[in-house]
Design a protein around this motif. Sequence first.
Motif, short mmCIF file in Angstrom:
data_model
loop_
_atom_site.label_atom_id
_atom_site.label_comp_id
_atom_site.label_asym_id
_atom_site.label_seq_id
_atom_site.Cartn_x
_atom_site.Cartn_y
_atom_site.Cartn_z
N PRO A 30 -6.65 0.13 2.74
CA PRO A 30 -5.90 0.31 1.57
C PRO A 30 -4.44 -0.17 1.58
O PRO A 30 -3.91 -0.72 2.38
CB PRO A 30 -5.89 1.96 1.73
CG PRO A 30 -5.66 2.22 3.44
CD PRO A 30 -6.48 0.96 4.01
N SER A 31 -3.73 -0.04 0.33
CA SER A 31 -2.41 -0.20 0.47
C SER A 31 -1.69 0.46 1.28
O SER A 31 -1.42 1.77 1.36
CB SER A 31 -1.94 -0.22 -1.08
OG SER A 31 -0.49 -0.06 -1.15
N ARG A 32 -0.99 -0.26 2.33
CA ARG A 32 0.04 0.38 3.28
C ARG A 32 1.04 1.22 2.48
O ARG A 32 1.39 2.34 3.00
CB ARG A 32 0.56 -0.80 4.23
CG ARG A 32 1.16 -0.18 5.35
CD ARG A 32 1.38 -1.15 6.47
NE ARG A 32 1.74 -0.54 7.60
CZ ARG A 32 1.96 -1.45 8.88
NH1 ARG A 32 1.71 -2.72 8.70
NH2 ARG A 32 2.23 -0.97 10.05
N ALA A 33 1.80 0.52 1.54
CA ALA A 33 2.86 1.35 1.22
C ALA A 33 2.39 2.35 0.20
O ALA A 33 3.02 3.41 0.26
CB ALA A 33 3.87 0.34 -0.08
N ALA A 34 1.18 2.22 -0.54
CA ALA A 34 0.83 3.60 -1.12
C ALA A 34 0.46 4.70 -0.49
O ALA A 34 0.60 5.85 -0.45
CB ALA A 34 -0.37 3.07 -1.94
N LEU A 35 -0.18 4.33 0.69
CA LEU A 35 -0.59 5.26 1.68
C LEU A 35 0.56 6.08 2.58
O LEU A 35 0.73 7.16 2.53
CB LEU A 35 -1.56 4.78 2.83
CG LEU A 35 -2.35 5.67 3.73
CD1 LEU A 35 -3.08 6.79 3.01
CD2 LEU A 35 -3.36 4.84 4.68
N GLU A 36 1.62 4.94 2.66
CA GLU A 36 2.72 5.93 3.12
C GLU A 36 3.49 6.75 2.17
O GLU A 36 3.88 7.96 2.71
CB GLU A 36 3.83 4.49 3.54
CG GLU A 36 3.49 3.85 4.94
CD GLU A 36 4.42 2.70 4.98
OE1 GLU A 36 5.07 2.20 4.14
OE2 GLU A 36 4.52 2.21 6.13
N ARG A 37 3.40 6.36 1.00
CA ARG A 37 4.11 7.09 0.00
C ARG A 37 3.30 8.58 0.11
O ARG A 37 3.91 9.56 -0.13
CB ARG A 37 3.92 6.54 -1.35
CG ARG A 37 4.25 7.24 -2.57
CD ARG A 37 5.95 7.52 -2.29
NE ARG A 37 6.42 8.26 -3.49
CZ ARG A 37 7.41 8.70 -3.81
NH1 ARG A 37 8.32 8.20 -2.97
NH2 ARG A 37 7.87 9.59 -4.99
N GLN A 38 1.97 8.25 -0.07
CA GLN A 38 1.20 9.86 0.10
C GLN A 38 1.52 10.48 0.94
O GLN A 38 1.38 11.90 0.98
CB GLN A 38 -0.41 9.40 -0.23
CG GLN A 38 -0.73 8.81 -1.26
CD GLN A 38 -2.15 8.16 -1.33
OE1 GLN A 38 -2.93 8.74 -0.55
NE2 GLN A 38 -2.32 7.04 -2.04
N GLU A 165 5.86 -7.02 0.80
CA GLU A 165 5.21 -6.12 0.16
C GLU A 165 4.34 -6.96 -1.15
O GLU A 165 3.23 -6.64 -1.72
CB GLU A 165 5.75 -4.86 -0.38
CG GLU A 165 6.22 -4.07 0.80
CD GLU A 165 5.22 -3.31 1.44
OE1 GLU A 165 4.12 -3.43 0.95
OE2 GLU A 165 5.66 -2.49 2.58
N PHE A 166 5.16 -7.87 -1.77
CA PHE A 166 5.27 -8.73 -2.76
C PHE A 166 3.79 -9.62 -2.57
O PHE A 166 2.78 -9.52 -3.27
CB PHE A 166 6.22 -9.54 -3.12
CG PHE A 166 6.00 -10.35 -4.34
CD1 PHE A 166 5.66 -9.90 -5.74
CD2 PHE A 166 5.86 -11.66 -4.23
CE1 PHE A 166 5.51 -10.91 -6.87
CE2 PHE A 166 5.91 -12.73 -5.21
CZ PHE A 166 5.73 -12.14 -6.47
#
Length: 508
Positions: A30-38, A165-166
């Motif tokens: 999954p998106s690492r940044a998105a999962l961290e955010r959750q 991230e980009f």
Amino acid sequence: MRTRRIIFCLILGLCTFFSATSDALAQARPSRAALERQIVRAFDREDPRRALLLIDRYLEYWPHDEDMIYNAACGHAILGEREKAADRLLQAVREGFRDFDYMTQDEDLASIRDHDVYLAILEARKKIRDQTPKTPPEDLRKDDSSESETRPPRRVRRDGRGSDEFEAWRTDHQDDYIFETDDAQRLHVASTLPEEAREEMMGMISRQSDFMVEHLFGTVQSDYVFLLVPNRDDCSIFDLDQSTAGWYEHARRMLVTTDIGASLRHEFAHVLHWGHMDRINQRHPMWIQEGLASLFEEYAAGRTGTNFRFLPNERHNVTFDLVTSGDVPSWRQIFGLSPTRFMRAASRFYPITRSIFRFIAGKGRLDVWYENLVTTFPEDPTGVLALERTFDKPIDAIESDWKAWVRGMGRRDNTIARGDASLGIQAESEVDGCRVTMVHEGSGAFEAGMRIDDVIVRLGDISIRSTRELMLAIARRRVGEVVPVRVRRGEEYLVLMITMKPLPAFSN
């Protein structure tokens, strides 16, 4: 004590071994940044069990992330699961966790302060540091609700930055987004915006950046920041909804927003402010961080970025009501709040602090105030002394002047009620404006030929990037006015001349 010595030796024996993350599951990641955010949001919502479930998923793909393992220790400690918390904390140290000063401040670990593992780590920390020298970690910011001095922010990994991230997003979404880089603003941008909206967004960012650089920060941030405007399908993975249109993760150097108007202006102010705080090694209090960012939510500026004027938005009436009712907390109380307490009453403190900064800017002293803040911060991190030097009077007198200024502006009409001017439509936020979902028969919009699925991008001379901005723009109009409304219809743009009619004419 013997148990503690065994743990002490075990830590020292393992502290030099580090493993790289395997790429075996790259295709399914999954998106690492998105999962961290959750995960961060789950902790913020005081739901450690959900946070732990998400951490378990995260560690399936990045099993050696010491900061996320540390977060798992925090989750178990919050739940009172002492042995699991201790095991995770020891595992984090084995994987490379070395921020022991952070650990000793972290209230989440309160339940295991007397645990043998925790005490053994404290005994071993000097030798661990000697064996694994590291650059002191920078402070992190997780979002509008991040916490600094009294409560450390949630730990996230430090190895990635905006450029990483980009590139990761471009690899996974190569065919779905438009990717570009603005070297002047040190931004990587990914969006699905039409060309006109992208150009307007980048022009807005450039004008805001020029102003903030000239009057506050001197230069743009050192690191490249990834600005992502996700499409509708990707919003959910970043925990974006009507209550949270955008956020900036300083640790990731990543800004995500679905609203390229007020929300983007707010979060982009955080980008530049955090870039400057990094350079001068200061962490300004929450009232300054959020008040300053909120100030930039609504402003008027010429195409060249001149004649900046900060305008009232819907936050003004909140402040006006608090001041006129006598319910507004004193400045000293607000300035002394911990980040946690500030954010728990954000619906009150955001409007108040935005108003304070509008007052400062309206007096032409925003740049002088910030210079004084930087100078006096080591002596007084609350910001009181900076204000007193800026206005050359005691803080209580400045606060009294501000209250009189707020009262003098009166209450602003920012709602649409029966009899008020209206377009005669219903709409929802779209990535580049407001998508029309209903056109009422007999309304001005109906007579001008507006259609369902038209996207309103401008009303008069005001850009429209959200339903909130559309409502505020309409509230300023009068019945009978003929207003040019620019809409995107598919790939084409057109201007409709709409006569504003009273709401009852099409309310049914």
